[in-house]
Design an enzyme around this catalytic site. Sequence first.
Site, PDB file in Angstrom:
ATOM      1  N   ALA A  52      37.006  36.962  53.646  1.00  0.00           N
ATOM      2  CA  ALA A  52      35.908  37.891  53.933  1.00  0.00           C
ATOM      3  C   ALA A  52      35.619  38.807  52.742  1.00  0.00           C
ATOM      4  CB  ALA A  52      36.238  38.720  55.162  1.00  0.00           C
ATOM      5  N   ASP A  61      37.702  30.652  42.244  1.00  0.00           N
ATOM      6  CA  ASP A  61      39.157  30.518  42.238  1.00  0.00           C
ATOM      7  C   ASP A  61      39.660  31.462  41.166  1.00  0.00           C
ATOM      8  OD1 ASP A  61      41.350  29.109  43.511  1.00  0.00           O
ATOM      9  OD2 ASP A  61      41.795  28.331  41.525  1.00  0.00           O
TER      10      ASP A  61
HETATM   11  P1  IMP Z   1      42.532  32.483  45.228  1.00  0.00           P
HETATM   12  O1  IMP Z   1      42.161  32.979  46.587  1.00  0.00           O
HETATM   13  O2  IMP Z   1      43.064  31.113  45.181  1.00  0.00           O
HETATM   14  O3  IMP Z   1      41.431  32.708  44.219  1.00  0.00           O
HETATM   15  O4  IMP Z   1      43.795  33.377  44.798  1.00  0.00           O
HETATM   16  C1  IMP Z   1      43.676  34.414  43.953  1.00  0.00           C
HETATM   17  C2  IMP Z   1      45.016  35.062  43.735  1.00  0.00           C
HETATM   18  O5  IMP Z   1      44.958  35.854  42.547  1.00  0.00           O
HETATM   19  C3  IMP Z   1      45.392  35.998  44.853  1.00  0.00           C
HETATM   20  O6  IMP Z   1      46.768  35.980  45.000  1.00  0.00           O
HETATM   21  C4  IMP Z   1      44.930  37.357  44.348  1.00  0.00           C
HETATM   22  O7  IMP Z   1      45.694  38.411  44.847  1.00  0.00           O
HETATM   23  C5  IMP Z   1      45.076  37.235  42.849  1.00  0.00           C
HETATM   24  N1  IMP Z   1      43.946  37.915  42.234  1.00  0.00           N
HETATM   25  C6  IMP Z   1      42.721  37.415  42.005  1.00  0.00           C
HETATM   26  N2  IMP Z   1      41.889  38.358  41.519  1.00  0.00           N
HETATM   27  C7  IMP Z   1      42.627  39.478  41.468  1.00  0.00           C
HETATM   28  C8  IMP Z   1      42.305  40.808  41.073  1.00  0.00           C
HETATM   29  O8  IMP Z   1      41.181  41.183  40.703  1.00  0.00           O
HETATM   30  N3  IMP Z   1      43.317  41.689  41.166  1.00  0.00           N
HETATM   31  C9  IMP Z   1      44.551  41.349  41.602  1.00  0.00           C
HETATM   32  N4  IMP Z   1      44.891  40.153  41.991  1.00  0.00           N
HETATM   33  C10 IMP Z   1      43.926  39.206  41.923  1.00  0.00           C
END
Ligand code: IMP
Length: 200
Positions: A17, A75
């Site tokens: 979300a 991603d």
């Molecule tokens: P996704 O849902 O596969 O894109 O996973 C992204 C992962 O990277 C998650 O564990 C997020 O917490 C981490 N992540 C992505 N963007 C950020 C950010 O801007 N700050 C902190 N963690 C992030």
Amino acid sequence: MHRRLTETRICLASHNAGKVAENAALLAEHGISVVSAKELGLPEPAETETTFIGNATIKALAAARASGMVALADDSGFSVASLDGAPGVYTADWAETPTGRDYQMAMAKVEKLARHDRDRRAWFSCALVLAWPDGHTEGVLGEAHGTWVWPPRGDKGFGYDPMFIPDGMTQSFAEIDPAEKHRISHRAAAFRLLKEACLG
Ligand code: IMP
């Protein structure tokens, strides 16, 4: 040549979300409305690729084919230079526990593996991929570079934000104003690239 987006309504290939809201707001500025993969009841495909672009492409293509609409997927993840870019595409996996995601634990894992390394460079990546129902895709990769710190600092962000200080700043992503983070983040960088390539 990049293919430009001419549709005024697209599918957001995410069941998260927070991501849907963030991307919907950015697209609204370009007069594009969205429906999420979750609202359409689409299944979440397995993310089996080894790059951010690869996994975003899997999600975008699956949603485009199932919905018949253009679909946008993202991603993202956190990378540490001395760990050869880990956790990288496995960023979310490193936080998995039987009772849900634990980012304190995930950050501690990174620190334990990297604590003796002199090189403290780290970066966040965000891939954005647009897919058309005919199988065409357009992808961009945004990055935010900085250093990792320990102990974690601040409580404004999410995920790995408390252990990341962007280049040129003294505060972590979890200490700065969220509006400031949104201006300099990997997601903002990716969206700028997508705009140049495919929007408006
Ligand atoms: P996704 O849902 O596969 O894109 O996973 C992204 C992962 O990277 C998650 O564990 C997020 O917490 C981490 N992540 C992505 N963007 C950020 C950010 O801007 N700050 C902190 N963690 C992030």
